[in-house]
Scaffold this motif. Sequence first.
Motif, PDB file in Angstrom:
ATOM      1  N   PRO A   1     181.200  -7.236-161.326  1.00  0.00           N
ATOM      2  CA  PRO A   1     181.178  -7.836-159.984  1.00  0.00           C
ATOM      3  C   PRO A   1     181.028  -9.357-160.071  1.00  0.00           C
ATOM      4  CG  PRO A   1     179.052  -6.866-160.495  1.00  0.00           C
ATOM      5  CD  PRO A   1     179.968  -6.525-161.636  1.00  0.00           C
ATOM      6  N   LEU A   2     181.513 -10.036-159.049  1.00  0.00           N
ATOM      7  CA  LEU A   2     181.348 -11.488-158.989  1.00  0.00           C
ATOM      8  C   LEU A   2     179.858 -11.806-158.918  1.00  0.00           C
ATOM      9  CD1 LEU A   2     184.187 -12.470-156.494  1.00  0.00           C
ATOM     10  CD2 LEU A   2     184.232 -12.531-158.986  1.00  0.00           C
ATOM     11  N   GLY A   3     179.449 -12.878-159.572  1.00  0.00           N
ATOM     12  CA  GLY A   3     178.047 -13.252-159.609  1.00  0.00           C
ATOM     13  C   GLY A   3     177.336 -12.788-160.872  1.00  0.00           C
ATOM     14  N   SER A   4     178.010 -11.967-161.677  1.00  0.00           N
ATOM     15  CA  SER A   4     177.421 -11.520-162.941  1.00  0.00           C
ATOM     16  C   SER A   4     177.307 -12.710-163.893  1.00  0.00           C
ATOM     17  CB  SER A   4     178.298 -10.457-163.602  1.00  0.00           C
ATOM     18  OG  SER A   4     178.434  -9.338-162.791  1.00  0.00           O
ATOM     19  N   GLU A   5     176.331 -12.638-164.777  1.00  0.00           N
ATOM     20  CA  GLU A   5     176.149 -13.700-165.765  1.00  0.00           C
ATOM     21  C   GLU A   5     176.671 -13.226-167.115  1.00  0.00           C
ATOM     22  OE1 GLU A   5     172.074 -14.965-165.881  1.00  0.00           O
ATOM     23  OE2 GLU A   5     172.153 -15.786-163.859  1.00  0.00           O
ATOM     24  N   LEU A   6     177.602 -13.999-167.674  1.00  0.00           N
ATOM     25  CA  LEU A   6     178.175 -13.687-168.980  1.00  0.00           C
ATOM     26  C   LEU A   6     177.702 -14.722-169.983  1.00  0.00           C
ATOM     27  CD1 LEU A   6     181.870 -13.180-167.833  1.00  0.00           C
ATOM     28  CD2 LEU A   6     180.174 -11.420-168.202  1.00  0.00           C
ATOM     29  N   THR A   7     177.258 -14.286-171.148  1.00  0.00           N
ATOM     30  CA  THR A   7     176.855 -15.226-172.189  1.00  0.00           C
ATOM     31  C   THR A   7     178.108 -15.858-172.768  1.00  0.00           C
ATOM     32  OG1 THR A   7     174.897 -13.918-172.705  1.00  0.00           O
ATOM     33  CG2 THR A   7     175.605 -15.499-174.358  1.00  0.00           C
ATOM     34  N   GLU A   8     178.179 -17.165-172.669  1.00  0.00           N
ATOM     35  CA  GLU A   8     179.366 -17.904-173.076  1.00  0.00           C
ATOM     36  C   GLU A   8     179.210 -18.504-174.466  1.00  0.00           C
ATOM     37  OE1 GLU A   8     180.550 -21.773-171.116  1.00  0.00           O
ATOM     38  OE2 GLU A   8     181.879 -20.342-170.148  1.00  0.00           O
ATOM     39  N   GLY A   9     177.988 -18.802-174.852  1.00  0.00           N
ATOM     40  CA  GLY A   9     177.754 -19.411-176.152  1.00  0.00           C
ATOM     41  C   GLY A   9     176.306 -19.823-176.284  1.00  0.00           C
ATOM     42  N   GLU A  10     176.050 -20.689-177.246  1.00  0.00           N
ATOM     43  CA  GLU A  10     174.699 -21.181-177.477  1.00  0.00           C
ATOM     44  C   GLU A  10     174.745 -22.679-177.753  1.00  0.00           C
ATOM     45  OE1 GLU A  10     172.269 -17.502-179.514  1.00  0.00           O
ATOM     46  OE2 GLU A  10     173.212 -18.957-180.832  1.00  0.00           O
ATOM     47  N   VAL A  11     173.677 -23.344-177.407  1.00  0.00           N
ATOM     48  CA  VAL A  11     173.497 -24.748-177.758  1.00  0.00           C
ATOM     49  C   VAL A  11     172.163 -24.863-178.490  1.00  0.00           C
ATOM     50  CG1 VAL A  11     174.873 -25.702-175.877  1.00  0.00           C
ATOM     51  CG2 VAL A  11     172.460 -25.307-175.531  1.00  0.00           C
ATOM     52  N   GLU A  12     172.047 -25.915-179.267  1.00  0.00           N
ATOM     53  CA  GLU A  12     170.798 -26.130-179.983  1.00  0.00           C
ATOM     54  C   GLU A  12     169.985 -27.190-179.270  1.00  0.00           C
ATOM     55  OE1 GLU A  12     171.965 -27.041-183.988  1.00  0.00           O
ATOM     56  OE2 GLU A  12     172.198 -24.917-184.477  1.00  0.00           O
ATOM     57  N   SER A  13     168.679 -27.003-179.297  1.00  0.00           N
ATOM     58  CA  SER A  13     167.764 -27.916-178.633  1.00  0.00           C
ATOM     59  C   SER A  13     166.620 -28.221-179.588  1.00  0.00           C
ATOM     60  CB  SER A  13     167.235 -27.259-177.357  1.00  0.00           C
ATOM     61  OG  SER A  13     166.180 -28.000-176.812  1.00  0.00           O
ATOM     62  N   LEU A  14     166.145 -29.467-179.550  1.00  0.00           N
ATOM     63  CA  LEU A  14     164.977 -29.829-180.334  1.00  0.00           C
ATOM     64  C   LEU A  14     163.728 -29.533-179.518  1.00  0.00           C
ATOM     65  CD1 LEU A  14     165.954 -33.258-181.919  1.00  0.00           C
ATOM     66  CD2 LEU A  14     165.622 -31.097-183.088  1.00  0.00           C
ATOM     67  N   VAL A  15     162.766 -28.879-180.153  1.00  0.00           N
ATOM     68  CA  VAL A  15     161.518 -28.533-179.488  1.00  0.00           C
ATOM     69  C   VAL A  15     160.382 -29.172-180.285  1.00  0.00           C
ATOM     70  CG1 VAL A  15     160.007 -26.632-178.799  1.00  0.00           C
ATOM     71  CG2 VAL A  15     162.481 -26.341-178.698  1.00  0.00           C
ATOM     72  N   GLU A  16     159.524 -29.873-179.576  1.00  0.00           N
ATOM     73  CA  GLU A  16     158.361 -30.508-180.200  1.00  0.00           C
ATOM     74  C   GLU A  16     157.237 -29.475-180.278  1.00  0.00           C
ATOM     75  OE1 GLU A  16     156.520 -33.379-182.219  1.00  0.00           O
ATOM     76  OE2 GLU A  16     158.463 -33.760-181.297  1.00  0.00           O
ATOM     77  N   VAL A  17     156.783 -29.195-181.501  1.00  0.00           N
ATOM     78  CA  VAL A  17     155.704 -28.233-181.713  1.00  0.00           C
ATOM     79  C   VAL A  17     154.514 -28.983-182.308  1.00  0.00           C
ATOM     80  CG1 VAL A  17     155.017 -26.122-182.900  1.00  0.00           C
ATOM     81  CG2 VAL A  17     157.364 -26.388-182.130  1.00  0.00           C
ATOM     82  N   GLU A  18     153.381 -28.784-181.672  1.00  0.00           N
ATOM     83  CA  GLU A  18     152.148 -29.413-182.153  1.00  0.00           C
ATOM     84  C   GLU A  18     151.061 -28.347-182.236  1.00  0.00           C
ATOM     85  OE1 GLU A  18     151.373 -32.378-179.201  1.00  0.00           O
ATOM     86  OE2 GLU A  18     153.042 -33.635-179.830  1.00  0.00           O
ATOM     87  N   VAL A  19     150.007 -28.680-182.934  1.00  0.00           N
ATOM     88  CA  VAL A  19     148.865 -27.777-183.008  1.00  0.00           C
ATOM     89  C   VAL A  19     148.346 -27.569-181.593  1.00  0.00           C
ATOM     90  CG1 VAL A  19     146.515 -27.479-183.887  1.00  0.00           C
ATOM     91  CG2 VAL A  19     148.260 -28.547-185.337  1.00  0.00           C
ATOM     92  N   GLY A  20     148.171 -26.329-181.211  1.00  0.00           N
ATOM     93  CA  GLY A  20     147.680 -26.016-179.873  1.00  0.00           C
ATOM     94  C   GLY A  20     148.796 -25.744-178.870  1.00  0.00           C
ATOM     95  N   SER A  21     150.071 -25.898-179.268  1.00  0.00           N
ATOM     96  CA  SER A  21     151.185 -25.613-178.358  1.00  0.00           C
ATOM     97  C   SER A  21     151.250 -24.122-178.070  1.00  0.00           C
ATOM     98  CB  SER A  21     152.516 -26.047-178.978  1.00  0.00           C
ATOM     99  OG  SER A  21     152.570 -27.433-179.151  1.00  0.00           O
ATOM    100  N   ASN A  22     151.646 -23.790-176.855  1.00  0.00           N
ATOM    101  CA  ASN A  22     151.813 -22.388-176.470  1.00  0.00           C
ATOM    102  C   ASN A  22     153.173 -21.911-176.975  1.00  0.00           C
ATOM    103  OD1 ASN A  22     152.356 -19.948-175.176  1.00  0.00           O
ATOM    104  ND2 ASN A  22     151.125 -20.518-173.399  1.00  0.00           N
ATOM    105  N   TRP A  23     153.147 -21.039-177.956  1.00  0.00           N
ATOM    106  CA  TRP A  23     154.370 -20.554-178.593  1.00  0.00           C
ATOM    107  C   TRP A  23     155.277 -19.820-177.605  1.00  0.00           C
ATOM    108  CZ3 TRP A  23     156.525 -21.816-183.019  1.00  0.00           C
ATOM    109  CH2 TRP A  23     157.565 -21.041-183.511  1.00  0.00           C
ATOM    110  N   GLU A  24     154.702 -19.027-176.727  1.00  0.00           N
ATOM    111  CA  GLU A  24     155.488 -18.267-175.756  1.00  0.00           C
ATOM    112  C   GLU A  24     156.242 -19.187-174.793  1.00  0.00           C
ATOM    113  OE1 GLU A  24     156.121 -14.990-175.735  1.00  0.00           O
ATOM    114  OE2 GLU A  24     154.968 -14.930-177.594  1.00  0.00           O
ATOM    115  N   GLU A  25     155.614 -20.277-174.380  1.00  0.00           N
ATOM    116  CA  GLU A  25     156.283 -21.231-173.490  1.00  0.00           C
ATOM    117  C   GLU A  25     157.427 -21.941-174.199  1.00  0.00           C
ATOM    118  OE1 GLU A  25     153.648 -24.031-171.672  1.00  0.00           O
ATOM    119  OE2 GLU A  25     152.400 -22.477-170.775  1.00  0.00           O
TER     120      GLU A  25
END
Length: 128
Positions: A86-110
């Motif tokens: 149906p129209l409005g469905s979401e199709l996975t088109e691809g992936e992009v890479e993103s840099l994520v800053e990780v520090e001690v105490g960061s919430n891994w789930e977020e």
Amino acid sequence: MQIIRKIPVKQVLTESSKETLHNQFISHQKQLEQECQQLKFEQRKLLSKKGISREEVTKRFQQEITKRTDKLKWIEFQLDQLETLPLGSELTEGEVESLVEVEVGSNWEELFGEQAIIVKDGTVIQIR
């Protein structure tokens, strides 16, 4: 510390995107059919030469033709699925890479929870 994370890009299915996808599938289908015909022609050409193992030539060309016919079956399946979505469905088109800053105490789930970029008719409409 910075870590590279992959984020899926999803496309919202609209009339125009559905038509574009359909045309891409048809184009790819025609290309694969032409490749199969070309491989069969090349196989016949090689089989007419002397001093070449007929079994080896047949085996190799058949493997390549089989790969392409499997891809053709997959495209036919995708075309069928595209018609039923149906129209409005979401199709996975691809992936992009993103840099994520990780520090001690960061919430891994977020940092690494479900994220996605949503695109509708070539325009980013949402970043989750």
